[in-house]
Scaffold this motif. Structure first.
Motif, PDB file in Angstrom:
ATOM      1  N   TYR A 563       0.983  -0.732  -0.323  1.00 57.49           N
ATOM      2  CA  TYR A 563       0.067  -0.095   0.077  1.00 57.49           C
ATOM      3  C   TYR A 563       0.721   1.642  -0.182  1.00 57.49           C
ATOM      4  O   TYR A 563       0.230   2.387   0.397  1.00 57.49           O
ATOM      5  N   ILE A 564       2.560   1.121  -0.066  1.00 56.69           N
ATOM      6  CA  ILE A 564       2.655   1.794  -0.069  1.00 56.69           C
ATOM      7  C   ILE A 564       3.306   2.986  -1.181  1.00 56.69           C
ATOM      8  O   ILE A 564       4.206   1.603  -2.573  1.00 56.69           O
ATOM      9  N   ALA A 565       3.247   3.712  -1.835  1.00 56.19           N
ATOM     10  CA  ALA A 565       3.474   4.142  -2.731  1.00 56.19           C
ATOM     11  C   ALA A 565       5.548   3.982  -3.541  1.00 56.19           C
ATOM     12  O   ALA A 565       5.827   4.486  -2.403  1.00 56.19           O
ATOM     13  N   PRO A 566       5.654   3.511  -4.504  1.00 59.10           N
ATOM     14  CA  PRO A 566       6.810   3.576  -4.937  1.00 59.10           C
ATOM     15  C   PRO A 566       8.354   4.907  -4.390  1.00 59.10           C
ATOM     16  O   PRO A 566       8.817   4.659  -4.155  1.00 59.10           O
ATOM     17  N   GLU A 567       7.182   5.890  -4.861  1.00 61.11           N
ATOM     18  CA  GLU A 567       8.076   7.145  -4.484  1.00 61.11           C
ATOM     19  C   GLU A 567       8.508   7.046  -3.644  1.00 61.11           C
ATOM     20  O   GLU A 567       9.734   7.915  -3.076  1.00 61.11           O
ATOM     21  N   CYS A 568       7.670   6.774  -2.341  1.00 59.55           N
ATOM     22  CA  CYS A 568       8.141   6.634  -0.889  1.00 59.55           C
ATOM     23  C   CYS A 568       9.520   6.081  -0.558  1.00 59.55           C
ATOM     24  O   CYS A 568       9.468   6.918   0.334  1.00 59.55           O
TER      25      CYS A 568
END
Length: 749
Positions: A563-568
């Protein structure tokens, strides 16, 4: 005439009085003259019970006993709640709303009044009333309807909120729908199907919002609202009988505008008015709206009879205008003060590295009891007793923050209520920070699709937050709980997506600060008694300053893999776009009935990529949960949701839709589904600029200012961008270069 069993405590004489009076009202309707007049007001006593009756056989051009708002007016002897058909449609008839109230309030409940229902539960006396009105719902354009009319019992007689046209029927808007501060109960005659409606021809009971707690299609009764028939006038006779003793409402409607009251109610529901009105006094009236379609929404006649509560010592209060704003604004301002003070406390405490972490909150923290507007403080013994000593059998869930228990505690009026008690792990520094962070944010939020904070407790080093209990548990349980949890049907799934989208839009765009949730996943989405969704667990949530767009944590990326966006993983920053990414994963899980990390067919290791491949092959509907057999779901809606899930999961944060566009796409069927590439785009970092686009994305400027490049991050052995199983909230380590660039202290950027 059938009115149901109006009996409590053996008060047969009073019940007979009510029956006789209501019968008289019904007979009087049939003999109303066609004269035009102001309201005729009278009082009567039947078997020792006093009543006040007002009657509008027609409506004066300038009625002094009605308060009109918005587009409401009197024209052609009728009360026009939305503009009449004599106006130009393109310039005036669409997207309109209006309200009309009887100008005098009535005392509808009191804790110390003598009345026919003195043995009422909770020590409150609630007045009975009966009304009958003739509504005219007529569509000039025979192809479409829009939108409907509602009979309203409201705490104030003010105007409709902005943006209350369309499906909001002049009652609420996207920001306020479902809030307890609305203080109204309404019976809606709805002629346009929204995602949460059964059809475009139903009657519903609305409590502080337009998502009816009870909705009944009218076609089986031979009733058609705003009929597509030029030979029909569109008139409808409607009776609403409310029994304050039994706390029950019944709605009757006759077919073809007949003045004969049917023996069978079209809507029959329990209702305690005292639980929804903001004060003892309330106003009766009507509200209506038009949308992209329009129709005439008006009232031709109206009779109203209300029981008089004697000895009510609570002063009459008109909650209108600035007084209503004050009544609502003061608690909100107090809540904001709490949040600011809690935030200042956190900042101060973080700077005191040498302080004893076990005693900071206990000895140096602000006294939460002294802050106006703080939610109820529970006694620890009360919560311990309610959970059977925090017994594992009362456990509802567990995470990195601690454990949630189900408890039964005393409520208002001596009645018990069920709550969910969140116990934070230990009284260490991190537990205190999580406790105050969640309290400072959730206490200020007011939205029907957020879990409501009921109270708190801090005794003997134990930190507890108390929330509304959600009877149907978490969305995670219903999607992946196996045979023990019933699977959601299609309508429930669609409504859950729309509910969470509404909550996300509120957090991102409608609250006075931008709130980033940072942990949107099925286990943090709760289902109430009607299977509507409420977003919860704000332990990781952060409110941003007005000029900020992202939040950077101390170390690592908090959240749950999948659920964590790749850019994070490159920036360490949470943004609105990263929240949308998590929501996209949830949408796909809801439609597909599979976890983001599950093993999928065709050799796919990720749910996202599997759905994207099916989309590229033109077979996206094959991703729908196999538990939903053919014909048990709407294929157009399923495709809309799957494409929305892919759009929200776009690797490029700039390409993800904003919460406002997501909500519009879900609520308005005329809006086409979002366009999605046939194949999943390649994730690139930094995000490439489009032609003519300036470098404004804060994540790129962060990388350029810090001197960190994508190759630096990608080559780090700590780079964690992989999907794994596991479903708990974790903090994932960033590369040392990004840690050094971002700093180890909490900051907003």
């Amino acid at each position: 005439m059938t009115t149901g069993p109006w009996r409590r405590g053996g008060r047969a004489t009073t019940n007979l009085a009510l029956l006789l009076l209501l019968a008289c009202v019904t007979v009087a309707v049939r003999s109303i003259p066609a004269a035009l007049a102001q309201a005729t007001v009278s009082t009567s006593t039947v078997a020792g019970v006093d009543f006040t009756t007002f009657s509008f056989p027609g409506f004066d051009k300038n009625p002094t006993d009605l308060t009109l708002w918005g587009n409401a007016s009197v024209n052609q002897n009728a009360l026009q709640i939305t503009p009449d058909t004599g106006n130009n449609a393109n310039s005036f008839l669409v997207d309109q709303a209006g309200r009309a109230f009887y100008a005098t309030p009535f005392t509808l409940w009191a804790a110390n009044a003598s009345s026919s229902n003195s043995s009422a539960p909770g020590g409150r006396r609630v007045a009975s009333f009966s009304t009958v009105f003739k509504a005219n719902l007529y569509r000039q354009n025979q192809a479409v309807k829009g939108e409907g009319l509602a009979f309203v019992v409201a705490s104030g007689n003010g105007g409709q909120p902005p943006g209350s046209y369309g499906g909001y029927l002049g009652l609420t808007n996207a920001s306020t729908d479902g809030l307890a501060a609305n203080g109204f109960v309404a019976v809606e005659l709805d002629t346009v199907k929204q995602p949460y409606d059964p059809d475009d021809n139903h009657v519903g009971l609305d409590l502080n919002g337009v998502r009816s707690v009870s909705a009944v299609p009218l076609a089986p009764y031979g009733i058609q609202l705003a009929p597509n028939d030029t030979s029909s006038s569109g008139d409808q006779m409607v009776w609403v009988d409310y029994n304050g003793t039994a706390r029950h409402v019944r709605v009757y409607m006759s077919a073809n505008g007949s003045s004969d009251k049917p023996a069978t109610a079209v809507l029959n529901a329990s209702l305690d008015l005292s639980e929804y009105l903001l004060g003892n006094d309330a106003y009766f009236g009507f509200s209506a709206s038009t949308g992209v379609g329009y129709q005439l929404n008006c009232v031709l006649m109206w009779n109203m009879t209300v029981e008089v509560l004697h000895g009510a010592r609570v002063p009459s209060k008109k909650l209108s205008g600035w007084k209503l704003g004050l009544a609502i604004g003061v608690p909100c301002a107090a809540g904001l003060a709490l949040g600011l003070l809690a935030g200042l406390y956190l900042m101060k405490k973080r700077r005191k590295v040498g302080d004893d972490p076990s005693s900071v909150l206990h000895n140096n923290a602000i006294d939460l009891r002294s802050i106006p507007g703080v939610p109820k403080e529970f006694d620890y013994k009360e919560l311990r007793k309610g959970t059977d000593g925090f017994d594992d059998r009362t456990k509802l869930g567990q995470g990195g923050y601690g454990v949630v228990y189900r408890a039964t505690v005393p409520g208002d009026g001596g009645q018990s209520m069920e709550v969910a008690v969140k116990q934070f792990t230990g009284a260490n520094t991190q537990g205190q920070e999580d406790f105050l962070a969640e309290l400072s944010i959730i206490n200020r939020l007011r939205h029907r699709n957020l879990v409501k904070l009921v109270g708190w407790c801090h005794q003997d080093g134990v930190l507890l937050l108390v929330y509304d209990y959600m009877p149907h548990g978490s969305l995670d349980r219903h999607l992946f709980g196996g045979k023990d949890a019933p699977a959601l049907d299609w309508r429930q799934r669609y409504n859950v997506v729309a509910d969470v989208a509404s909550a996300l839009n509120y957090l991102h765009h409608e609250f006075d600060q931008t709130v980033i949730h940072r942990d949107i996943k099925p286990s943090n989405i709760m289902l109430d008694s009607s299977f509507h969704a409420r977003l919860g667990d704000f332990g990781l949530a952060r409110a941003l300053e007005s000029d900020k767009t992202s939040y950077t944590d101390k170390v690592g990326v908090p959240g749950t893999l999948g659920y964590i966006a790749p850019e994070c993983f490159h920036t360490g920053r949470a943004t609105r776009e990263s929240d949308v990414f998590g929501f996209g994963a949830v949408i796909l899980e809801i439609v597909c009935g599979r976890r983001v990390s599950c093993s999928n067919p065709a050799g796919c290791s990720q749910l996202l990529e599997w759905v994207w491949r099916l989309h590229g092959a033109g077979r996206v509907l094959e991703a729908v949960d196999p538990r939903l057999a053919a014909g048990e779901y709407d294929e157009d809606e399923a495709e809309r949701l799957l494409l929305l899930g892919l759009a929200c999961s776009h690797p490029n944060p700039r390409q993800r839709p904003k919460a406002q566009a997501i909500l519009q796409n879900l609520q308005t069927r005329s809006v086409p589904p979002l366009l999605v590439p046939v194949s999943k785009p390649v994730f690139m970092w930094p995000v490439p600029l489009a032609d003519g686009e300036e470098e404004e994305d804060e994540t790129q400027t962060f990388m350029s200012r810090s001197g960190v490049t994508s190759s630096d991050v990608s080559s780090s052995s700590n780079y964690p961008y992989t999907w794994s199983s596991g479903y708990t909230t974790q903090t994932f380590q960033l590369s040392s270069e990004v840690q050094n660039a971002a700093g180890r202290d909490v900051s907003t950027v």
